[in-house]
Design a protein around this motif. Structure first.
Motif, PDB file in Angstrom:
ATOM      1  N   ALA A 161      41.059  41.091  46.358  1.00 53.23           N
ATOM      2  CA  ALA A 161      42.494  40.846  46.218  1.00 53.23           C
ATOM      3  C   ALA A 161      43.008  39.862  47.258  1.00 53.23           C
ATOM      4  N   GLU A 162      42.420  39.880  48.463  1.00 55.45           N
ATOM      5  CA  GLU A 162      42.927  39.013  49.524  1.00 55.45           C
ATOM      6  C   GLU A 162      42.494  37.562  49.377  1.00 55.45           C
ATOM      7  N   TYR A 163      41.216  37.316  49.098  1.00 59.88           N
ATOM      8  CA  TYR A 163      40.751  35.924  49.226  1.00 59.88           C
ATOM      9  C   TYR A 163      39.839  35.432  48.102  1.00 59.88           C
ATOM     10  N   ALA A 164      39.739  36.156  47.000  1.00 60.33           N
ATOM     11  CA  ALA A 164      38.827  35.737  45.939  1.00 60.33           C
ATOM     12  C   ALA A 164      39.556  35.615  44.608  1.00 60.33           C
ATOM     13  N   ASP A 165      38.891  34.946  43.690  1.00 62.28           N
ATOM     14  CA  ASP A 165      39.424  34.800  42.333  1.00 62.28           C
ATOM     15  C   ASP A 165      38.929  35.908  41.413  1.00 62.28           C
ATOM     16  N   GLY A 166      37.848  36.580  41.807  1.00 60.21           N
ATOM     17  CA  GLY A 166      37.330  37.613  40.933  1.00 60.21           C
ATOM     18  C   GLY A 166      36.258  38.461  41.580  1.00 60.21           C
ATOM     19  N   TRP A 167      35.774  39.396  40.773  1.00 63.33           N
ATOM     20  CA  TRP A 167      34.759  40.387  41.183  1.00 63.33           C
ATOM     21  C   TRP A 167      33.528  40.197  40.313  1.00 63.33           C
ATOM     22  N   MET A 168      32.342  40.235  40.942  1.00 65.39           N
ATOM     23  CA  MET A 168      31.072  40.127  40.228  1.00 65.39           C
ATOM     24  C   MET A 168      30.291  41.421  40.422  1.00 65.39           C
ATOM     25  N   PRO A 169      30.498  42.425  39.566  1.00 63.21           N
ATOM     26  CA  PRO A 169      29.713  43.660  39.662  1.00 63.21           C
ATOM     27  C   PRO A 169      28.312  43.457  39.108  1.00 63.21           C
ATOM     28  N   ILE A 170      27.321  44.090  39.728  1.00 61.74           N
ATOM     29  CA  ILE A 170      25.954  43.999  39.241  1.00 61.74           C
ATOM     30  C   ILE A 170      25.814  44.835  37.974  1.00 61.74           C
ATOM     31  N   GLY A 171      25.256  44.232  36.922  1.00 62.39           N
ATOM     32  CA  GLY A 171      25.081  44.926  35.659  1.00 62.39           C
ATOM     33  C   GLY A 171      26.403  45.115  34.950  1.00 62.39           C
ATOM     34  N   GLY A 172      26.626  46.294  34.416  1.00 56.55           N
ATOM     35  CA  GLY A 172      27.877  46.535  33.699  1.00 56.55           C
ATOM     36  C   GLY A 172      28.349  47.966  33.763  1.00 56.55           C
ATOM     37  N   ALA A 173      27.558  48.840  34.344  1.00 51.79           N
ATOM     38  CA  ALA A 173      27.921  50.254  34.377  1.00 51.79           C
ATOM     39  C   ALA A 173      29.118  50.487  35.287  1.00 51.79           C
ATOM     40  N   GLY A 174      30.056  51.292  34.822  1.00 52.99           N
ATOM     41  CA  GLY A 174      31.180  51.696  35.646  1.00 52.99           C
ATOM     42  C   GLY A 174      32.332  50.725  35.729  1.00 52.99           C
ATOM     43  N   ILE A 175      32.262  49.601  35.016  1.00 55.31           N
ATOM     44  CA  ILE A 175      33.329  48.604  35.127  1.00 55.31           C
ATOM     45  C   ILE A 175      34.648  49.148  34.584  1.00 55.31           C
ATOM     46  N   LYS A 176      34.610  49.778  33.433  1.00 56.62           N
ATOM     47  CA  LYS A 176      35.851  50.270  32.816  1.00 56.62           C
ATOM     48  C   LYS A 176      36.578  51.220  33.753  1.00 56.62           C
ATOM     49  N   ALA A 177      35.834  52.128  34.374  1.00 54.17           N
ATOM     50  CA  ALA A 177      36.455  53.100  35.271  1.00 54.17           C
ATOM     51  C   ALA A 177      37.013  52.442  36.521  1.00 54.17           C
ATOM     52  N   ALA A 178      36.445  51.298  36.933  1.00 53.30           N
ATOM     53  CA  ALA A 178      36.874  50.637  38.167  1.00 53.30           C
ATOM     54  C   ALA A 178      38.071  49.722  37.973  1.00 53.30           C
ATOM     55  N   LEU A 179      38.352  49.318  36.754  1.00 57.75           N
ATOM     56  CA  LEU A 179      39.400  48.315  36.530  1.00 57.75           C
ATOM     57  C   LEU A 179      40.784  48.757  37.025  1.00 57.75           C
ATOM     58  N   PRO A 230      47.810  37.781  40.666  1.00 62.70           N
ATOM     59  CA  PRO A 230      47.356  38.129  39.317  1.00 62.70           C
ATOM     60  C   PRO A 230      46.076  38.961  39.356  1.00 62.70           C
ATOM     61  N   MET A 231      45.796  39.647  38.270  1.00 64.07           N
ATOM     62  CA  MET A 231      44.583  40.429  38.138  1.00 64.07           C
ATOM     63  C   MET A 231      43.369  39.535  38.322  1.00 64.07           C
ATOM     64  N   ALA A 232      42.409  40.005  39.086  1.00 62.02           N
ATOM     65  CA  ALA A 232      41.189  39.237  39.344  1.00 62.02           C
ATOM     66  C   ALA A 232      40.324  39.165  38.093  1.00 62.02           C
ATOM     67  N   GLU A 233      39.626  38.074  37.956  1.00 65.73           N
ATOM     68  CA  GLU A 233      38.645  37.939  36.882  1.00 65.73           C
ATOM     69  C   GLU A 233      37.451  38.845  37.186  1.00 65.73           C
TER      70      GLU A 233
END
Length: 269
Positions: free
Chosen positions: A188-206, A219-222
């Motif tokens: 949130a402070e200094y990036a344009d987005g988040w790169m999670p490894i794989g795909g598990a748990g993304i929905k719960a983290a959003l 704005p919401m991060a990519e």
């Protein structure tokens, strides 16, 4: 859905310029390369993925920015990115210059995935205490973004300075790592987005990522699932979450191993 690929580029794997051309010819959007400056032989730190032995490619990883320059020179539209750059282990002034130069020469095709690292002795060999790696990485990324953005840039550690070329693309910065309040505060402070490894748990983290971005009044991060093994169902699931890009994993190997996999993944584009 844009689909990219990532591979540990080594001296034994398919030459990176050939891989880049093959990816572009098949319609892939991007190519991402990881970083390890070296692997101390003490092996005090166990492999991050839980393997009994650290895979050979970790010892043989090419410098990502040098390798990506070959990828960019061999292609016309393929985006090239670090996935991930170990920001705490790098001089921010030198690295900002290298990335801006690559972005300038490639016509604005660079993206920068950054991370904090897991190998304690590798990080400590760069003079960075392991417990401070997130703090140092944050400082280095903010310094690089100042050098890319400002005509006269200054930051803690260097006086007001000129630094050209300025990058064309920004470039976008993505933070890699597992979901959590500390990680999302960095995003949130200094990036344009988040790169999670794989795909598990993304929905719960959003929701937590969205809350961190709202708190920072941005704005919401990519979100770019990284190193995934793509299927049609998985990509449709990502699209349903509002995700527009994913990066597929490739093994570190020769062309006769990689090209059939590229052909298979290309059917999903």
């Amino acid at each position: 859905m844009r689909l990219g690929v990532t591979m540990f580029a080594t001296d034994l794997a398919m030459p990176i310029d050939e891989l880049a051309r093959a990816a572009e010819e098949r319609g892939f959007d991007s190519l991402w390369l990881p970083e390890h400056t070296h692997i101390p032989v003490s092996r005090r730190t166990p492999p991050a993925a839980g393997q009994n032995e650290l895979p050979e490619e970790y010892k043989r990883t090419l410098d990502p920015l040098v390798a990506l320059s070959f990828a960019a020179a061999a292609t016309r539209r393929l985006r090239v990115g670090t996935g991930i750059l170990l920001a705490a282990q790098r001089d921010p002034i030198v690295t900002a210059k290298a990335i801006a130069t690559l972005d300038h020469l490639s016509g604005g095709r660079v993206a920068v995935g950054v991370g904090f690292g897991w190998n304690v002795e590798e990080i400590e060999n760069h003079g960075v205490p392991y417990a401070r790696r997130r703090e140092v990485a944050r400082r280095n990324v903010l310094a690089m973004r100042a050098l890319w953005r400002d005509e006269v840039a200054s930051f803690d550690g260097f006086e007001p300075s000129w630094c050209w070329p300025k990058p064309i693309s920004g470039p976008p910065v993505y933070v890699g790592g597992a979901a959590g309040p500390k990680l999302f505060a960095h995003v949130a402070e200094y990036a344009d987005g988040w790169m999670p490894i794989g795909g598990a748990g993304i929905k719960a983290a959003l929701p937590a990522l969205r809350e961190a971005c709202e708190k920072a009044e941005r704005p919401m991060a990519e979100v770019i699932p990284f190193g995934t093994r793509p299927t049609r169902e998985k990509l449709d699931y990502f699209a349903g979450l509002g995700i527009h890009e994913a990066v597929a994993t490739l093994p570190s190997g020769p062309a006769d191993t990689l090209l059939p996999l590229l052909d298979d993944y290309a059917q999903l584009i």
